[in-house]
Design a protein around this motif. Structure first.
Motif, PDB file in Angstrom:
ATOM      1  N   SER A 194       0.711  -1.238   0.024  1.00 54.03           N
ATOM      2  CA  SER A 194      -0.040   0.063  -0.051  1.00 54.03           C
ATOM      3  C   SER A 194       0.876   1.189   0.012  1.00 54.03           C
ATOM      4  N   ASN A 195       0.529   2.205  -0.779  1.00 52.59           N
ATOM      5  CA  ASN A 195       1.033   3.632  -0.810  1.00 52.59           C
ATOM      6  C   ASN A 195       0.471   4.428  -1.898  1.00 52.59           C
ATOM      7  N   LEU A 196       1.153   5.602  -2.117  1.00 52.62           N
ATOM      8  CA  LEU A 196       0.271   6.708  -3.025  1.00 52.62           C
ATOM      9  C   LEU A 196      -0.138   5.926  -4.453  1.00 52.62           C
ATOM     10  N   GLY A 197       0.416   4.818  -4.674  1.00 48.32           N
ATOM     11  CA  GLY A 197      -0.165   4.215  -5.988  1.00 48.32           C
ATOM     12  C   GLY A 197      -1.905   3.395  -5.607  1.00 48.32           C
ATOM     13  N   ASP A 198      -2.195   3.383  -4.358  1.00 44.08           N
ATOM     14  CA  ASP A 198      -3.394   2.865  -3.999  1.00 44.08           C
ATOM     15  C   ASP A 198      -4.560   3.698  -4.883  1.00 44.08           C
ATOM     16  N   PRO A 199      -4.761   4.812  -4.615  1.00 41.26           N
ATOM     17  CA  PRO A 199      -5.823   5.556  -5.130  1.00 41.26           C
ATOM     18  C   PRO A 199      -6.009   5.329  -6.681  1.00 41.26           C
ATOM     19  N   ILE A 200      -4.760   5.426  -7.275  1.00 36.55           N
ATOM     20  CA  ILE A 200      -4.494   5.217  -8.694  1.00 36.55           C
ATOM     21  C   ILE A 200      -5.066   3.840  -9.342  1.00 36.55           C
TER      22      ILE A 200
END
Lengths: 244, 314
Positions: free
Chosen positions: A199-205
């Motif tokens: 999980s990281n800022l790629g999650d929303p994408i």
């Protein structure tokens, strides 16, 4: 002196504040995202707090960067020593090979071996980030005027002293530029981690792509871009100040 | 004292230096000359073990150089090269203080020594101490290079074409200074050059090398006057040797007491060389010069016949 410091660090501080504001105040922009994505029920990604995602993103990139720097700089130093010279072409080629592998392919290969989670993305980022560091360290050390090394030896410096006092300081700007390239690329690449359960800022994408929610994609992309700009501007100022 | 005994150096199957023997006495200024690739730089670099010799023995003050640790040996031998090799990320002062710091001198002693050397080499502390090498002219950088080589007060100085990249005027003034410095400090200097005028001007002992061997060695005048073979003769300037010899002899050598025929109009300083005197005669179209001292007072005279060394008294 403090004025000088403030002037020097103004740009990174501005990008950093924008990034923080983005993480904390994304909810305030609901009206804007509602306009972007009128059909969805939720337009603000809220499964995990943005700050937590940012922290995880930074952690993964930092761990990969530290490892890539240690291995890359260490390896490049080793193959420029008299004992390791024979391996120079090999190391240069392996490092190039590392970058021709798309990170997605590395992830696909790493998951069956390492399982889902953070480990495969760290490995992928490490491999992907190694080349700029190795290449720049080699260029930095090889690029030193041979007469400087000759004089250093002639003055009676030991090989350790030459490395620490002459070669590394002279190569530092080039090495730092390599680390900067590596880290900046990897901040973007790390978003892929969301596909293998890291999980990281790629999650929303990823979530936005899966659910057809453009607002999520924009939120993830903007935050990653701000993070990349912040880190890149920090690196830009780490380069040794040109003396007067 | 430096002594090379039957020294050879082979790189693979090629022999760069072929069994040479050479003795440089303490306080002597020894110039190695020869064409490119004759092994003169290799010879120099074997003395501080930047290149390891293949055969033979090198002694410094009666001790074989291999009995020292490489680094310890180099720290007690000054080393200056054509491209200076100054560290571009260090200031002039820090560059000069390198070897004393390697020898772990206390900081105050290093600072005092740096100041002393900068003064010795005519580099003003205020102007140059904080400058970086890329802010120096070629001549200034070379002065810093020489200061760095002298920093730990070594008995021996190795110099590899240190003035080779400088313009003729700067080169000549640095040659004079080096000569003067050596006379004052009594260093043993081994100096590599392919500039024959430079070698003749500086050397107490001239060593002519060719294809890894020593063709001839001795005092510059004796080598000039009695070259061992055609190669040495042509390297020393062939038909120009007369002028080169004249450049080494002072006017006072051939001067006569003031005659009764009145003082000649054209003057030459007593410290000038016979070559300069000859040039003045050619230029002024005269056959007689008045020799003057530093205060421009005539102390003797020089005739063309005396200058060319015709045996007047026979």
């Amino acid at each position: 002196m403090t004025d000088h410091w403030a002037g020097r660090w103004r740009v990174p501080v501005i990008w950093g504040l924008l990034l923080l504001a983005g993480c904390l105040l994304m909810g305030q922009l609901e009206a804007l995202f509602r306009w972007v994505e009128p059909d969805s029920r939720d337009v603000i990604f809220s499964r995990v707090d943005f700050l937590v995602l940012l922290g995880r993103h930074l952690l993964v990139v930092s761990v990969a960067a530290v490892l890539a720097t240690l291995i890359g700089v260490g390896g490049a130093i080793a193959v420029t020593r008299p004992g390791g010279r024979d391996f120079l072409p090999l190391v240069a080629q392996v490092a190039s090979l590392g970058q021709t592998f798309p990170p997605v392919a590395v992830l696909a290969l790493a998951v069956p071996v390492l399982g889902f989670g953070t480990l495969p993305i760290v490995v992928a980022l490490l491999l992907y980030g190694l080349l700029p560091i190795v290449r720049n360290t080699l260029a930095g050390i090889e690029g030193i005027d041979p007469s400087v090394r000759e004089a250093a030896r002639g003055m009676g410096m030991t090989s350790g002293q030459i490395l620490r006092q002459v070669e590394l300081p002279l190569a530092a700007p080039v090495i730092l530029a390599g680390i900067r390239t590596s880290v900046t690329i990897n901040i973007a690449t790390a978003a892929l981690g969301a596909t293998v359960g890291s999980s990281n800022l790629g999650d929303p994408i990823i979530s936005g792509i899966v659910n057809g929610n453009t607002a999520y994609i924009v939120q993830g992309a903007v935050l990653i871009a701000l993070l990349a700009l912040t880190v890149d501007s920090v690196f830009a100022r780490l380069a040794p100040a040109r003396r007067a | 004292m430096i002594e090379l005994i039957n020294i050879s150096k082979r790189f693979g199957s090629t022999t760069a230096v072929d069994s040479i023997s050479l003795k440089v006495e303490s306080g002597e200024f020894c110039c190695l000359v020869g064409t490119s690739g004759c092994g003169k730089s290799t010879t120099l670099r074997m003395i501080n073990r930047l290149i390891e010799h293949s055969d033979g023995e090198i002694h410094i003050d009666q001790q074989p150089i291999r009995s020292f640790k490489e680094e310890a040996l180099r720290r007690r031998i000054g080393y200056a090269i054509q491209s200076t090799g100054l560290f571009p990320h260090w200031t002039v002062a820090r560059n000069i203080g390198l070897v004393p710091r390697l020898l772990k001198w206390p900081k105050s002693k290093v600072d005092a020594r740096v100041e002393e050397l900068m003064t010795l080499l005519g580099l003003s502390m205020d102007e140059f101490a904080g400058k970086y090498p890329d802010q120096l002219s070629g001549g200034q950088a070379q002065r810093v290079g020489v200061a760095r080589a002298l920093a730990a007060d070594p008995d021996i100085l190795l110099m590899d074409e240190p003035f080779g990249a400088l313009d003729p005027i700067t080169r000549e003034s640095l040659q004079l200074e080096l000569r003067d410095l050596q006379a004052r400090l009594g260093k043993t200097i081994v100096f590599v050059t392919h500039d024959m005028d430079e070698a003749l001007a500086l050397a107490d002992r001239l060593v002519v090398m060719h294809e890894g061997r020593i063709m001839q060695q001795g005092h510059p005048l004796s080598v000039l006057r009695e070259p061992a073979n055609d190669f040495v003769a042509s390297l020393l300037g062939g038909e120009d040797r007369g002028l080169k010899e004249a450049a080494l002899l002072p006017v006072s050598e051939r001067m006569m007491p003031l005659g009764t025929g009145g003082v000649a109009r054209e003057r030459i300083d007593q410290g000038a060389s016979l070559r300069e005197a000859l040039s003045v005669m050619l230029w002024r179209r005269v056959e007689r010069l008045a020799v003057v001292d530093d205060d421009d007072i005539p102390i003797g005279e020089l005739s063309f016949r005396r200058l060319v060394g015709a045996r007047i008294h026979d």
